[in-house]
Design a protein around this motif. Sequence first.
Motif, PDB file in Angstrom:
ATOM      1  N   ASP A  88       0.778  -1.248   0.024  1.00 16.88           N
ATOM      2  CA  ASP A  88       0.129   0.046   0.009  1.00 16.88           C
ATOM      3  C   ASP A  88       0.776   1.372   0.053  1.00 16.88           C
ATOM      4  OD1 ASP A  88      -2.335  -1.462   0.038  1.00 16.88           O
ATOM      5  OD2 ASP A  88      -2.506  -1.378   2.242  1.00 16.88           O
ATOM      6  N   GLN A  89       2.028   1.022   0.647  1.00 18.55           N
ATOM      7  CA  GLN A  89       2.910   2.333   0.615  1.00 18.55           C
ATOM      8  C   GLN A  89       4.414   1.808  -0.076  1.00 18.55           C
ATOM      9  OE1 GLN A  89       2.426   5.617   1.686  1.00 18.55           O
ATOM     10  NE2 GLN A  89       0.181   4.914   1.412  1.00 18.55           N
ATOM     11  N   PRO A  90       4.940   2.854  -0.442  1.00 22.97           N
ATOM     12  CA  PRO A  90       6.561   2.440  -0.947  1.00 22.97           C
ATOM     13  C   PRO A  90       7.297   1.853   0.270  1.00 22.97           C
ATOM     14  CG  PRO A  90       5.671   4.546  -1.946  1.00 22.97           C
ATOM     15  CD  PRO A  90       4.795   4.113  -0.950  1.00 22.97           C
ATOM     16  N   ASP A  91       8.040   0.592  -0.109  1.00 26.26           N
ATOM     17  CA  ASP A  91       8.623   0.120   1.105  1.00 26.26           C
ATOM     18  C   ASP A  91      10.373  -0.305   0.895  1.00 26.26           C
ATOM     19  OD1 ASP A  91       8.056  -1.856  -0.599  1.00 26.26           O
ATOM     20  OD2 ASP A  91       7.507  -3.231   0.860  1.00 26.26           O
ATOM     21  N   LEU A  92      10.728   0.015  -0.401  1.00 27.07           N
ATOM     22  CA  LEU A  92      11.960  -0.370  -0.550  1.00 27.07           C
ATOM     23  C   LEU A  92      13.097   0.726  -0.761  1.00 27.07           C
ATOM     24  CD1 LEU A  92      11.513  -3.108  -3.478  1.00 27.07           C
ATOM     25  CD2 LEU A  92      12.171  -3.280  -0.831  1.00 27.07           C
ATOM     26  N   SER A  93      14.025   0.981  -0.191  1.00 26.33           N
ATOM     27  CA  SER A  93      15.122   1.738  -0.339  1.00 26.33           C
ATOM     28  C   SER A  93      15.520   1.627  -1.692  1.00 26.33           C
ATOM     29  CB  SER A  93      16.144   1.901   0.579  1.00 26.33           C
ATOM     30  OG  SER A  93      16.973   0.369   0.467  1.00 26.33           O
ATOM     31  N   THR A  94      16.429   2.643  -2.303  1.00 23.43           N
ATOM     32  CA  THR A  94      17.074   2.300  -3.674  1.00 23.43           C
ATOM     33  C   THR A  94      18.162   1.397  -3.302  1.00 23.43           C
ATOM     34  OG1 THR A  94      17.063   4.733  -4.140  1.00 23.43           O
ATOM     35  CG2 THR A  94      18.626   3.575  -5.372  1.00 23.43           C
ATOM     36  N   ASP A  95      18.884   1.004  -2.540  1.00 23.54           N
ATOM     37  CA  ASP A  95      19.837  -0.172  -2.327  1.00 23.54           C
ATOM     38  C   ASP A  95      18.835  -1.484  -2.331  1.00 23.54           C
ATOM     39  OD1 ASP A  95      21.982   1.541  -2.404  1.00 23.54           O
ATOM     40  OD2 ASP A  95      22.057   1.416  -0.263  1.00 23.54           O
ATOM     41  N   GLU A  96      17.990  -1.554  -1.663  1.00 24.45           N
ATOM     42  CA  GLU A  96      17.152  -2.737  -1.865  1.00 24.45           C
ATOM     43  C   GLU A  96      16.389  -2.929  -2.980  1.00 24.45           C
ATOM     44  OE1 GLU A  96      15.331  -2.828   2.869  1.00 24.45           O
ATOM     45  OE2 GLU A  96      14.556  -1.496   1.541  1.00 24.45           O
TER      46      GLU A  96
END
Length: 179
Positions: A88-96
Amino acid sequence: MQDTSKQYDAVIAKCRALFVNKMSDYGSAWRILRLPSLTDQIFIKAQRIRSLQQNAVRKVDEGEVSEFIGIINYCLMALIQLEKGVVDQPDLSTDEATQLYDEKIALTKQLMLDKNHDYGEAWRDMRVSSLTDLILQKLLRVKQIEDNAGKTIVSEGIDANYQDMINYAVFAMIHLGEG
């Protein structure tokens, strides 16, 4: 086949750089997209490529290459969504997200190398327009599988179709780079 591997890596490096830059700009907003939405985004890109190949007049100053990059990146997002599910919401960092991108492309490249061995690099004698048509065919297959709630009787799954689309798009970009 060593040339193919290097050419593949060069294409993916361009795609990956754009993916990372867009992650910096937008974060992982794409994580809210359901698979049919990603499939439709890929379909729009493939349809535009086909239109560019068929029409003499272009009204937007972007060519086929940027659309093939979009196909590759949206397919990789879809493969990540298949594994991780929609949120439902963005959950990943750029690295992940980049780590997942790298994992998915490594598997997809290995599939390409295996098939390329068995098919004797037949794609090198194909036209870019044929590769576009194959991507569109795969998209229609994916849409049908999605309409069937992901169930198939004898066919490969959605993931294999996304991987094939990535590989066809890479082949097209290699051809366009050589042309």
